[in-house]
Design a protein around this motif. Sequence first.
Motif, PDB file in Angstrom:
ATOM      1  N   THR A  98      25.568 -61.785   8.002  1.00 25.36           N
ATOM      2  CA  THR A  98      25.651 -61.560   9.450  1.00 25.36           C
ATOM      3  C   THR A  98      26.507 -60.322   9.742  1.00 25.36           C
ATOM      4  OG1 THR A  98      27.594 -62.984   9.677  1.00 25.36           O
ATOM      5  CG2 THR A  98      25.443 -64.020   9.956  1.00 25.36           C
ATOM      6  N   GLY A  99      26.384 -59.840  10.973  1.00 22.89           N
ATOM      7  CA  GLY A  99      27.199 -58.728  11.433  1.00 22.89           C
ATOM      8  C   GLY A  99      27.383 -58.820  12.931  1.00 22.89           C
ATOM      9  N   ALA A 100      28.386 -58.131  13.442  1.00 29.17           N
ATOM     10  CA  ALA A 100      28.660 -58.156  14.883  1.00 29.17           C
ATOM     11  C   ALA A 100      28.965 -56.752  15.361  1.00 29.17           C
ATOM     12  CB  ALA A 100      29.826 -59.082  15.193  1.00 29.17           C
ATOM     13  N   LEU A 101      28.416 -56.414  16.522  1.00 25.69           N
ATOM     14  CA  LEU A 101      28.692 -55.147  17.185  1.00 25.69           C
ATOM     15  C   LEU A 101      29.499 -55.451  18.444  1.00 25.69           C
ATOM     16  CD1 LEU A 101      27.998 -52.018  17.470  1.00 25.69           C
ATOM     17  CD2 LEU A 101      26.287 -52.811  19.130  1.00 25.69           C
ATOM     18  N   THR A 102      30.645 -54.820  18.584  1.00 25.54           N
ATOM     19  CA  THR A 102      31.506 -55.043  19.748  1.00 25.54           C
ATOM     20  C   THR A 102      31.168 -54.037  20.848  1.00 25.54           C
ATOM     21  OG1 THR A 102      33.309 -55.926  18.412  1.00 25.54           O
ATOM     22  CG2 THR A 102      33.888 -55.077  20.591  1.00 25.54           C
ATOM     23  N   VAL A 103      30.990 -54.562  22.056  1.00 26.22           N
ATOM     24  CA  VAL A 103      30.701 -53.735  23.228  1.00 26.22           C
ATOM     25  C   VAL A 103      31.825 -53.927  24.241  1.00 26.22           C
ATOM     26  CG1 VAL A 103      29.089 -53.260  25.108  1.00 26.22           C
ATOM     27  CG2 VAL A 103      28.222 -53.936  22.855  1.00 26.22           C
ATOM     28  N   THR A 104      32.324 -52.829  24.790  1.00 32.18           N
ATOM     29  CA  THR A 104      33.404 -52.869  25.771  1.00 32.18           C
ATOM     30  C   THR A 104      32.875 -52.508  27.154  1.00 32.18           C
ATOM     31  OG1 THR A 104      35.040 -52.213  24.107  1.00 32.18           O
ATOM     32  CG2 THR A 104      35.671 -51.918  26.419  1.00 32.18           C
ATOM     33  N   ASN A 105      33.320 -53.263  28.162  1.00 30.95           N
ATOM     34  CA  ASN A 105      33.064 -52.877  29.557  1.00 30.95           C
ATOM     35  C   ASN A 105      34.231 -51.981  29.964  1.00 30.95           C
ATOM     36  OD1 ASN A 105      32.415 -52.605  32.248  1.00 30.95           O
ATOM     37  ND2 ASN A 105      32.548 -54.793  32.739  1.00 30.95           N
ATOM     38  N   ALA A 106      34.080 -50.676  29.658  1.00 34.53           N
ATOM     39  CA  ALA A 106      35.186 -49.736  29.853  1.00 34.53           C
ATOM     40  C   ALA A 106      35.451 -49.484  31.327  1.00 34.53           C
ATOM     41  CB  ALA A 106      34.868 -48.416  29.149  1.00 34.53           C
ATOM     42  N   LEU A 107      36.711 -49.299  31.660  1.00 34.31           N
ATOM     43  CA  LEU A 107      37.082 -49.030  33.051  1.00 34.31           C
ATOM     44  C   LEU A 107      36.545 -47.671  33.473  1.00 34.31           C
ATOM     45  CD1 LEU A 107      38.755 -50.234  35.412  1.00 34.31           C
ATOM     46  CD2 LEU A 107      40.680 -48.887  34.600  1.00 34.31           C
ATOM     47  N   ALA A 108      35.892 -47.633  34.625  1.00 32.33           N
ATOM     48  CA  ALA A 108      35.345 -46.381  35.140  1.00 32.33           C
ATOM     49  C   ALA A 108      36.471 -45.408  35.475  1.00 32.33           C
ATOM     50  CB  ALA A 108      34.505 -46.656  36.385  1.00 32.33           C
ATOM     51  N   ALA A 109      36.145 -44.126  35.462  1.00 26.40           N
ATOM     52  CA  ALA A 109      37.138 -43.097  35.788  1.00 26.40           C
ATOM     53  C   ALA A 109      37.725 -43.357  37.168  1.00 26.40           C
ATOM     54  CB  ALA A 109      36.486 -41.716  35.747  1.00 26.40           C
ATOM     55  N   ASN A 110      39.045 -43.343  37.249  1.00 23.63           N
ATOM     56  CA  ASN A 110      39.771 -43.599  38.504  1.00 23.63           C
ATOM     57  C   ASN A 110      39.455 -44.971  39.084  1.00 23.63           C
ATOM     58  OD1 ASN A 110      40.951 -40.942  38.594  1.00 23.63           O
ATOM     59  ND2 ASN A 110      38.958 -40.165  39.266  1.00 23.63           N
ATOM     60  N   GLY A 111      39.032 -45.890  38.200  1.00 22.09           N
ATOM     61  CA  GLY A 111      38.581 -47.184  38.683  1.00 22.09           C
ATOM     62  C   GLY A 111      39.676 -48.233  38.728  1.00 22.09           C
ATOM     63  N   SER A 112      39.245 -49.413  39.152  1.00 25.46           N
ATOM     64  CA  SER A 112      40.115 -50.584  39.223  1.00 25.46           C
ATOM     65  C   SER A 112      39.332 -51.768  38.681  1.00 25.46           C
ATOM     66  CB  SER A 112      40.540 -50.837  40.674  1.00 25.46           C
ATOM     67  OG  SER A 112      41.146 -52.107  40.809  1.00 25.46           O
ATOM     68  N   ALA A 113      39.916 -52.472  37.719  1.00 26.81           N
ATOM     69  CA  ALA A 113      39.202 -53.577  37.078  1.00 26.81           C
ATOM     70  C   ALA A 113      38.791 -54.642  38.085  1.00 26.81           C
ATOM     71  CB  ALA A 113      40.080 -54.189  35.983  1.00 26.81           C
ATOM     72  N   ALA A 114      39.581 -54.812  39.135  1.00 26.16           N
ATOM     73  CA  ALA A 114      39.275 -55.837  40.141  1.00 26.16           C
ATOM     74  C   ALA A 114      38.049 -55.486  40.966  1.00 26.16           C
ATOM     75  CB  ALA A 114      40.482 -56.039  41.055  1.00 26.16           C
ATOM     76  N   TYR A 115      37.632 -54.212  40.908  1.00 29.08           N
ATOM     77  CA  TYR A 115      36.499 -53.766  41.725  1.00 29.08           C
ATOM     78  C   TYR A 115      35.423 -53.128  40.856  1.00 29.08           C
ATOM     79  CZ  TYR A 115      39.697 -54.585  45.584  1.00 29.08           C
ATOM     80  OH  TYR A 115      40.557 -55.172  46.481  1.00 29.08           O
ATOM     81  N   GLN A 116      35.217 -53.712  39.644  1.00 30.48           N
ATOM     82  CA  GLN A 116      34.161 -53.235  38.753  1.00 30.48           C
ATOM     83  C   GLN A 116      33.318 -54.410  38.313  1.00 30.48           C
ATOM     84  OE1 GLN A 116      35.082 -50.151  35.907  1.00 30.48           O
ATOM     85  NE2 GLN A 116      33.890 -51.138  34.298  1.00 30.48           N
ATOM     86  N   ASP A 117      32.000 -54.197  38.260  1.00 27.35           N
ATOM     87  CA  ASP A 117      31.060 -55.242  37.855  1.00 27.35           C
ATOM     88  C   ASP A 117      31.358 -55.761  36.456  1.00 27.35           C
ATOM     89  OD1 ASP A 117      29.800 -54.690  40.231  1.00 27.35           O
ATOM     90  OD2 ASP A 117      27.865 -54.159  39.344  1.00 27.35           O
ATOM     91  N   ALA A 118      30.926 -56.998  36.214  1.00 25.42           N
ATOM     92  CA  ALA A 118      30.907 -57.541  34.859  1.00 25.42           C
ATOM     93  C   ALA A 118      29.677 -56.998  34.126  1.00 25.42           C
ATOM     94  CB  ALA A 118      30.878 -59.057  34.903  1.00 25.42           C
TER      95      ALA A 118
END
Length: 373
Positions: free
Chosen positions: A219-239
Amino acid sequence: NVVTTSAAFQDSLDVAATSSNGKLTLTNPANIAAGAARNLVVNAATAGDLAATLTLGLTSNANGVNGLNNVDLTAQTIAVTGAAYDLANASLNSTVAFGGVRVGATSNLAVTNTVITAAAYQDDLGVTAVAGTTQLGIANPALISAGATRNVVVTAAKAGLLTDTLTVSLASKALAASGLADGATTTQSVAVTGTAYDFATATHAATLALGNVRVTTGTGALTVTNALAANGSAAYQDALDLSATSSNARLSVTGAATGIAATATGDVTVRAITAGSLAGNLTLGFTSKALAGSGLADAVLANGTVAVTGAAYDLATATVASSLTLNNVRTGTLTNVSVGNVVTTSAAFQDSLDVAATSSNGKLTLTNPANIA
């Protein structure tokens, strides 16, 4: 009222003026004593061409001297030239309501230079809006002629609350042909409301190296990150939701994370299900999942591609008879037991078979075969 002989013995002068142009209003002077001067006040009451003829009715007023009567004098005319211009007349809303929007969304604040009298005789309107925070971007319009409407374009520049107050400067800009100075600048406040959200932003490695693995257990796993947008705020970014497909049928996608919050990570997991080369591509599907309460729709993002390398190998598969009948033989007689390594999927991707045989009867000696491909 020019003195002829003696001011004490000269009538006063009454003036009753009229205009041929209704755009002018006149205020006649009071009774003018001999030797005195008063003004006929001419008012440009309405914008437009002021060309006119003023007719001055003149009366020699005896002022009640016994035995004398008032005498009408010869009327005089005055030619009037010129033009009157209205100041710009701004009309705009006091609010801009974005609601829930994506970063980069725009809303227009319409500003009209409403005609007061005649568009040709009214100043242009200059508009300069300034935001109170960096959450908003502003694009101001060119000069607005009388009767026209232009937009102040307000942009949701950053994720987060857009609550702000625009200060809108409104300048009356004299027409070039008028030769007049610009009018005064006034200001108006405009309340902005709304909330802006960034899309999810997927980042991941470009390759997944599985190496050499066993079928089913590799088996193998690829990690994907929901990176914070430029000048963004985590509270106002989609999942972020993940999906994946493999171009190589030997590799199965066994799982893909969903609901990855901004700045968090999730995995795509794969398993080797058939022996052979695992080289191929994973195509990653990304969905930007709008936050609850935003009022926005989910959005499908551009796919990602990951190059997979590696190979899967089957274990050796032995076949051998379960019994050997020697009958009566001479000492030293050789008899063979066939042992095979049956191909499961592909001979090139299957282990060789080693055999180490033992006997429960010491009268038998055994010679094991060499490595069996």
